[in-house]
Enzyme design. Structure first.
Site, mmCIF file in Angstrom:
data_model
loop_
_atom_site.group_PDB
_atom_site.id
_atom_site.type_symbol
_atom_site.label_atom_id
_atom_site.label_comp_id
_atom_site.label_asym_id
_atom_site.label_seq_id
_atom_site.Cartn_x
_atom_site.Cartn_y
_atom_site.Cartn_z
ATOM 1 N N GLY A 56 -9.712 2.380 -2.521
ATOM 2 C CA GLY A 56 -11.032 2.319 -3.170
ATOM 3 C C GLY A 56 -11.729 0.949 -2.796
ATOM 4 O O GLY A 56 -12.972 0.980 -2.375
ATOM 5 N N ASP A 57 -11.231 0.094 -2.659
ATOM 6 C CA ASP A 57 -11.771 -1.212 -2.234
ATOM 7 C C ASP A 57 -12.150 -1.234 -1.089
ATOM 8 O O ASP A 57 -13.054 -1.995 -0.648
ATOM 9 C CB ASP A 57 -10.594 -2.405 -2.310
HETATM 10 N N1 ATP Z 1 -4.565 10.949 0.290
HETATM 11 C C1 ATP Z 1 -5.542 10.895 0.874
HETATM 12 N N2 ATP Z 1 -6.101 11.489 1.911
HETATM 13 C C2 ATP Z 1 -7.308 11.138 2.689
HETATM 14 N N3 ATP Z 1 -8.154 10.172 2.177
HETATM 15 C C3 ATP Z 1 -7.847 9.507 1.214
HETATM 16 C C4 ATP Z 1 -6.581 9.812 0.220
HETATM 17 N N4 ATP Z 1 -6.550 8.552 -0.612
HETATM 18 C C5 ATP Z 1 -7.745 8.041 -0.372
HETATM 19 N N5 ATP Z 1 -8.556 8.614 0.409
HETATM 20 C C6 ATP Z 1 -9.735 8.120 0.858
HETATM 21 O O1 ATP Z 1 -9.952 6.807 0.118
HETATM 22 C C7 ATP Z 1 -11.067 6.823 -0.851
HETATM 23 C C8 ATP Z 1 -10.926 6.252 -1.839
HETATM 24 O O2 ATP Z 1 -9.645 6.653 -2.529
HETATM 25 P P1 ATP Z 1 -9.650 6.681 -4.419
HETATM 26 O O3 ATP Z 1 -10.584 7.973 -4.789
HETATM 27 O O4 ATP Z 1 -8.052 6.718 -4.368
HETATM 28 O O5 ATP Z 1 -10.144 5.480 -4.453
HETATM 29 P P2 ATP Z 1 -9.798 4.363 -6.050
HETATM 30 O O6 ATP Z 1 -9.242 5.378 -6.926
HETATM 31 O O7 ATP Z 1 -10.884 3.702 -6.411
HETATM 32 O O8 ATP Z 1 -8.704 3.512 -5.316
HETATM 33 P P3 ATP Z 1 -8.166 2.106 -5.788
HETATM 34 O O9 ATP Z 1 -6.697 2.278 -6.420
HETATM 35 O O10 ATP Z 1 -8.138 1.290 -4.710
HETATM 36 O O11 ATP Z 1 -9.413 1.525 -6.858
HETATM 37 C C9 ATP Z 1 -11.287 8.432 -0.874
HETATM 38 O O12 ATP Z 1 -12.789 8.818 -1.157
HETATM 39 C C10 ATP Z 1 -10.849 8.832 0.490
HETATM 40 O O13 ATP Z 1 -11.783 8.829 1.371
HETATM 41 MG MG MG Z 2 -11.135 2.001 -7.742
#
Ligand code: ATP
Ligand code: MG
Length: 310
Positions: free
Chosen positions: A251-252
């Site tokens: 996400g970052d």
């Molecule tokens: N398993 C995966 N396969 C492919 N792409 C992924 C996967 N996990 C994350 N991504 C990519 O990373 C982006 C951000 O992931 P996610 O939605 O998990 O962010 P987050 O929950 O905010 O993460 P964080 O824990 O870092 O705050 C997704 O939109 C996608 O592009």
């Molecule tokens: Mg996040």
């Protein structure tokens, strides 16, 4: 320049403890220390993308390690020095039982004076920045609407604020009308109190938020990619197929890619490609690592975006 704000930085200590037992004396076989906190992670990604970036936030007497890491990486910083220590987050990794135990502190108390200093510093940097990234949790004794206060203060300066938070910090922050928010799907559900199962429902909710005065709503959905809603169009971004080694920090990196795009005034589809490929670069690597520019350049060509006219 992009300015990132880390109100609650962390020293991340990963302890390798094989055959870890609760209630017993355990021996650590290896310790890995890292500079953490969401804004700090966003800055590391931006630096790797070749973007001019500066870190603001709070730093305690025990925070020298984080400042040293940033100096070594060539990342500028100007933290407000506070009286109390910043938090240490402990991760216990058992390589025999394959268990991962996280012990996260809430973060220190800060004084009214320390908070005022940070508000002043962010306000000053707003004049020098194209984008400000507000990300991560607030400290327990801060006003829950701190992000709203900041957004309202810098509005009118032409700087684009990206907000990436959860709970009340997000819910109240949104009322300040940041330029962009980047909730993951769970954070968006908590923020709206709605289930939001289908793509259509997510787009519809994004449109509602846009109508309240926010320009970009990017909803990340882990392995399902992301959905980006703007005033004109909505974009469904497919995940890039790679071997996933660890999703920490995805996400970052996504936020960093978008911040890069906005700071360079790239077309929205280019910013989406940067965000998607930066986050994919991170998940291809083990542990908490920032994206690599080489990966991003290759992955950018593989981003599939479905444009949905509104
Ligand atoms: N398993 C995966 N396969 C492919 N792409 C992924 C996967 N996990 C994350 N991504 C990519 O990373 C982006 C951000 O992931 P996610 O939605 O998990 O962010 P987050 O929950 O905010 O993460 P964080 O824990 O870092 O705050 C997704 O939109 C996608 O592009
Ligand atoms: Mg996040």
């Amino acid at each position: 320049m992009v300015t990132t704000v880390t109100v609650n930085p962390a020293i991340d200590r990963t302890l390798i403890v094989n055959d870890f037992r609760l209630g017993a004396v355990n021996r650590v076989s290896r310790t890995i220390i890292d500079a953490g906190g969401k804004g700090v992670n966003v800055a590391k990604n931006l630096k790797n993308l070749g973007c001019d970036v500066k870190c603001l936030g709070f730093m305690g007497p025990n925070g020298k390690y984080i400042e040293n890491v940033l100096s070594e990486l060539g990342i500028k910083f100007n933290f407000v020095q506070i009286k109390n220590d910043i938090r240490t987050n402990i991760k216990i990794v058992d390589e025999i039982r394959h268990t991962y135990t996280d012990i996260n502190e809430a973060g220190p108390d800060v004084s009214r004076g320390e908070i005022e200093k940070l508000i002043l510093s962010i306000n000053e940097h707003a004049d020098l920045s194209d984008v400000i990234v507000l990300s991560g949790s607030l400290l327990p004794n801060m006003d829950k609407d701190f992000y709203r206060q900041i957004i309202e203060k810098v509005s009118g300066k032409g700087v684009k604020v990206i907000l990436d938070a959860d709970g009340d910090a997000l819910k109240l922050g949104v009322e300040g009308k940041p330029y962009m928010i980047k909730p993951n799907i769970h954070e968006l559900r908590r923020m709206t109190g709605k289930n939001l199962e289908s793509v259509d429902e997510i787009i519809e909710e994004g449109m509602r938020i846009i109508e309240s005065g926010i320009s970009i709503v990017a909803v990340s959905m882990g392995g399902s990619g992301s959905i980006v809603v703007t005033k004109e169009k909505a974009y469904k971004v497919n995940p890039i197929k790679v071997q996933v080694k660890g999703t920490v920090g995805a996400g970052d990196a996504y936020v960093a890619g978008f911040a890069y795009g906005l700071s360079k005034d790239l077309p929205i589809e280019e910013a989406i490609k940067m965000a998607s490929s930066a986050s994919t670069s991170v998940i291809m690597r083990e542990g908490t690592k920032a994206c690599s520019l080489k990966d991003v350049e290759e992955l950018k060509e593989k981003v599939e975006i479905e444009v949905i006219e509104r």
